[in-house]
Design an enzyme around this catalytic site. Structure first.
Site, short mmCIF file in Angstrom:
data_model
loop_
_atom_site.label_atom_id
_atom_site.label_comp_id
_atom_site.label_asym_id
_atom_site.label_seq_id
_atom_site.Cartn_x
_atom_site.Cartn_y
_atom_site.Cartn_z
CG HIS A 191 -4.36 -1.31 -7.09
ND1 HIS A 191 -3.80 -1.45 -5.18
CD2 HIS A 191 -5.20 -0.71 -6.54
CE1 HIS A 191 -4.30 -0.71 -4.65
NE2 HIS A 191 -5.64 -0.19 -5.52
CB CYS A 208 3.91 2.40 -31.35
SG CYS A 208 4.38 2.94 -30.52
C1 BV8 Z 1 -8.95 5.51 -6.91
C2 BV8 Z 1 0.26 0.38 -7.71
C3 BV8 Z 1 -11.51 6.91 -8.45
C4 BV8 Z 1 1.46 0.89 -8.12
C5 BV8 Z 1 -0.64 0.40 -5.57
C6 BV8 Z 1 -11.93 7.13 -1.28
C7 BV8 Z 1 -12.29 7.19 -2.24
C8 BV8 Z 1 -12.29 6.39 -3.72
C9 BV8 Z 1 -10.48 7.09 -3.29
C10 BV8 Z 1 -10.15 7.88 -2.57
C11 BV8 Z 1 -10.83 8.10 -0.92
N1 BV8 Z 1 -9.91 9.25 -0.17
C12 BV8 Z 1 -8.77 8.57 -0.93
C13 BV8 Z 1 -8.79 8.20 -2.47
C14 BV8 Z 1 -7.35 8.13 -3.33
C15 BV8 Z 1 -6.27 7.26 -2.94
C16 BV8 Z 1 -6.20 6.57 -1.70
O1 BV8 Z 1 -7.12 5.42 -1.02
N2 BV8 Z 1 -5.36 7.22 -1.10
C17 BV8 Z 1 -5.05 6.80 0.40
C18 BV8 Z 1 -3.66 6.97 0.17
C19 BV8 Z 1 -5.62 7.46 1.03
N3 BV8 Z 1 -6.82 6.26 -3.92
C20 BV8 Z 1 -6.99 5.99 -5.38
O2 BV8 Z 1 -5.87 6.87 -5.82
C21 BV8 Z 1 -7.20 4.74 -5.93
N4 BV8 Z 1 -8.05 5.42 -7.57
O3 BV8 Z 1 -8.97 5.71 -6.01
O4 BV8 Z 1 -9.88 6.29 -8.32
C22 BV8 Z 1 -11.79 5.77 -8.30
C23 BV8 Z 1 -12.72 4.55 -6.93
C24 BV8 Z 1 -12.99 3.84 -7.43
C25 BV8 Z 1 -13.24 3.97 -8.65
C26 BV8 Z 1 -13.62 4.30 -9.81
C27 BV8 Z 1 -12.39 5.39 -9.49
C28 BV8 Z 1 -5.66 3.47 -6.88
C29 BV8 Z 1 -5.40 3.09 -6.09
C30 BV8 Z 1 -3.62 2.75 -6.07
C31 BV8 Z 1 -2.47 3.10 -5.77
N5 BV8 Z 1 -1.34 1.69 -6.64
N6 BV8 Z 1 -0.14 0.58 -5.47
C32 BV8 Z 1 2.90 0.31 -6.36
O5 BV8 Z 1 2.51 -0.56 -5.84
O6 BV8 Z 1 4.00 1.04 -6.38
S1 BV8 Z 1 -1.57 1.59 -3.76
C33 BV8 Z 1 -0.80 0.35 -2.80
O7 BV8 Z 1 -0.89 0.94 -1.50
C34 BV8 Z 1 -0.75 -1.20 -2.78
O8 BV8 Z 1 -0.87 -1.47 -4.39
C35 BV8 Z 1 -0.89 -1.73 -2.26
O9 BV8 Z 1 -1.18 -2.70 -2.22
C36 BV8 Z 1 -1.66 -0.79 -1.62
C37 BV8 Z 1 -2.13 -0.95 -0.30
O10 BV8 Z 1 -1.27 -0.79 0.68
P1 BV8 Z 1 -1.36 -2.58 1.63
O11 BV8 Z 1 -1.38 -3.97 0.34
O12 BV8 Z 1 -2.74 -2.78 2.42
O13 BV8 Z 1 -0.41 -2.53 2.06
P2 BV8 Z 1 0.22 -2.24 3.49
O14 BV8 Z 1 1.77 -2.01 3.79
O15 BV8 Z 1 -0.67 -0.76 4.00
O16 BV8 Z 1 -0.88 -2.71 4.24
C38 BV8 Z 1 0.11 -4.49 4.46
C39 BV8 Z 1 -0.27 -4.78 5.56
O17 BV8 Z 1 -0.08 -6.33 5.72
C40 BV8 Z 1 -0.23 -4.70 6.96
O18 BV8 Z 1 -1.75 -3.85 7.89
C41 BV8 Z 1 0.74 -5.42 7.81
O19 BV8 Z 1 0.12 -5.46 9.18
C42 BV8 Z 1 0.35 -6.26 7.18
N7 BV8 Z 1 1.67 -7.73 6.83
C43 BV8 Z 1 2.95 -7.08 7.05
N8 BV8 Z 1 3.54 -8.46 7.06
C44 BV8 Z 1 2.28 -9.26 7.28
C45 BV8 Z 1 1.31 -8.90 7.13
N9 BV8 Z 1 0.05 -9.61 7.19
C46 BV8 Z 1 0.38 -11.03 7.32
N10 BV8 Z 1 1.57 -11.81 6.70
C47 BV8 Z 1 2.34 -10.80 7.30
N11 BV8 Z 1 3.72 -11.07 6.90
#
Ligand code: BV8
Length: 230
Positions: free
Chosen positions: A110, A140
């Site tokens: 990402h 640039c």
């Molecule tokens: C794409 C960068 C096409 C910016 C981020 C189905 C298939 C394909 C795509 C989709 C699909 N359905 C929907 C989509 C579109 C979308 C998507 O997934 N949307 C979601 C909301 C449904 N995906 C996209 O748009 C992606 N692009 O699909 O292009 C493609 C596909 C394949 C091949 C080619 C092209 C692009 C998505 C990237 C978005 N950018 N980040 C920024 O950071 O500002 S995403 C963002 O969420 C971060 O990167 C983050 O890492 C990521 C995921 O979240 P997590 O890391 O899991 O973080 P989260 O808070 O959710 O969870 C944390 C976990 O840690 C929790 O479970 C918690 O309990 C736990 N935790 C907390 N504390 C601790 C802990 N665990 C252990 N110890 C602790 N102390």
């Protein structure tokens, strides 16, 4: 043993970087709406607001330190080759804490918060200070053409060919600190399972795709990861 490790925001939570979907509502997205900020449309509509969102996180990152989970993963990656193994580390995170913890060849699918990209000449350069709409591209020389080098929702993740190759070659898939809610990363475990590769989830609580994993270990990453590595 060829281990494919996928990390998410939870591995950096104890370093103070916050996560995206904390159930407690203190997560990053609880304060900022990703659909308002982490999309190309948001950047086109209000670049100043998107720059401030990433400037806030960049300043926070520069004050953060890697935690025991980052250090343990780096140690595993260093020690595996002596036992005929290897570890590929793919992260959804845009922080550099894996690198600062000693990991090498980290695959940032990402993008990276400490880099900026020119939308005109596409040059990618280190970016440790605030970005503004007036920032100049060092290549640039144009002003106002820099954006954070991160992958927004709706944009294509980076290094997908390399990631799919490593996933197809792995003998163990381990997911650490991710909610399993963002694709295509959230689909990696199903790809591993379809190939009959053993999978383990390490997280604070069950992720959206917890049921797909063969093994699950719950607790804080800075406790569970060093114990799992040793
Ligand atoms: C794409 C960068 C096409 C910016 C981020 C189905 C298939 C394909 C795509 C989709 C699909 N359905 C929907 C989509 C579109 C979308 C998507 O997934 N949307 C979601 C909301 C449904 N995906 C996209 O748009 C992606 N692009 O699909 O292009 C493609 C596909 C394949 C091949 C080619 C092209 C692009 C998505 C990237 C978005 N950018 N980040 C920024 O950071 O500002 S995403 C963002 O969420 C971060 O990167 C983050 O890492 C990521 C995921 O979240 P997590 O890391 O899991 O973080 P989260 O808070 O959710 O969870 C944390 C976990 O840690 C929790 O479970 C918690 O309990 C736990 N935790 C907390 N504390 C601790 C802990 N665990 C252990 N110890 C602790 N102390």
């Amino acid at each position: 043993m060829r281990i494919f490790v996928l990390t998410g925001a939870g591995v950096s939570a104890e370093s103070g970087l916050g996560t995206f979907r904390d159930k407690s509502g203190t997560g990053l997205w609880a304060r900022f709406d990703p659909m308002k900020l982490a999309t190309p449309e948001a950047f086109a509509r209000d670049p100043a607001a998107v720059h401030e969102f990433y400037n806030f996180r960049r300043r926070n990152l520069l004050d953060a330190r890697p935690n025991a989970a980052h250090l343990a993963l780096a140690r595993l990656q260093r020690e595996l080759p002596a036992h005929g193994g290897a570890m590929t580390l793919v992260t959804q995170n845009i922080d550099d804490l894996h690198e600062r913890g000693g990991a090498r060849d980290v695959v940032h699918m990402h993008g990276e918060l400490l880099k900026a990209r020119c939308v005109t000449c596409r040059a990618i350069a280190a970016q440790r200070s605030d970005l503004t709409a007036e920032s100049h591209c060092a290549s640039c020389r144009r002003a106002g053409t820099l954006r954070p080098h991160v992958v927004w929702f709706g944009e294509t993740p980076l290094f997908m060919e390399d990631i799919c190759a490593a996933l197809s070659d792995a003998t163990l898939f381990v997911s650490i600190g991710t909610s399993g809610s963002v694709y295509p990363a959230a689909g990696f475990v199903s790809h591993a399972r379809a190939r009959g590769v053993r999978s383990c989830e390490i997280n604070l609580m069950p992720s959206d795709n917890a049921s797909v994993f063969d093994e699950r270990r719950y607790g804080a990453a800075s406790d569970v990861v060093p114990a799992w590595v040793s």
